[in-house]
Design an enzyme around this catalytic site. Structure first.
Site: not given
Length: 204
Positions: A72, A134, A147-148, A164
């Site tokens: 998300y 990522l 990346l987040s 994930c």
């Protein structure tokens, strides 16, 4: 390396721009880092399965070309997209993933937060809760996506998915772990500089 802060953006718009940049760049094109904050969206990687979205949702769902599974993105989360020519940098995908993960760990250490990796589960964790994800796409030695990092956001949408691909995976965010009042932009700038320094030290 150029660092560009694009502010709040819809995911599809940025994804399209990443693909265009990667497809049209040449050997002289500078690598870029794009700092973005996305409007709410679920993104599915190439390994994602439909059953990892657990309930009907009004949040848009986008099937992407990045590696990994479902995650998300939303306001209050730092996104950094890495548009790199790995051949020119002299490194492989495994090494750039290590650099991204270590950059996040080093950033969190500046807030006295001890983060770690999990074997077989890309991303960065605080105890058993994931704080950063990522996923990358490589095309002719050039990568995009990135990346987040969860900073100060509504985490409830993560309940609607197996983040994930992991059932009941807990997620966390920086604001719940520190009293720092650093803004999203300050944190993104710090992380970008750490990442640039890592890349500079490791290029061949």
């Amino acid at each position: 390396m150029r660092v560009i802060n694009l502010g709040r953006q819809d995911y599809l718009n940025i994804w399209d721009k990443m693909k265009t940049f990667t497809n049209t760049r040449d050997k002289n094109t500078k690598d870029e880092l794009w700092i973005v904050e996305h409007n709410p969206v679920f993104t599915q990687g190439v390994s994602s399965k439909p059953e990892h979205i657990l309930s009907n949702t009004d949040i848009p769902i986008v099937q992407t070309d990045r590696g990994g599974q479902v995650t998300y993105h939303g306001p209050g989360q730092v996104i950094i997209y890495c548009l790199f020519d790995l051949k020119r940098l002299g490194m492989g995908v495994k090494r750039i993933i290590e650099i991204i993960e270590n950059s996040i760990i080093d950033l969190l250490r500046t807030y006295t937060i001890k983060a770690h990796l999990k074997s077989g589960a890309p991303g960065v964790y605080i105890d058993n809760a994931k704080i950063a994800a990522l996923g990358l796409r490589i095309k002719q030695s050039r990568i995009y996506h990135g990346l987040s990092l969860n900073i100060d956001m509504d985490l409830s949408p993560f309940i609607q998915i197996n983040p994930c691909g992991y059932q009941n995976l807990k997620v966390t965010q920086l604001c719940d772990l520190t009293d720092s009042r650093d803004t999203l932009n300050i944190i993104a700038k710090k992380l970008s500089q750490i990442l640039i320094n890592y890349v500079s030290r490791n290029r061949h």
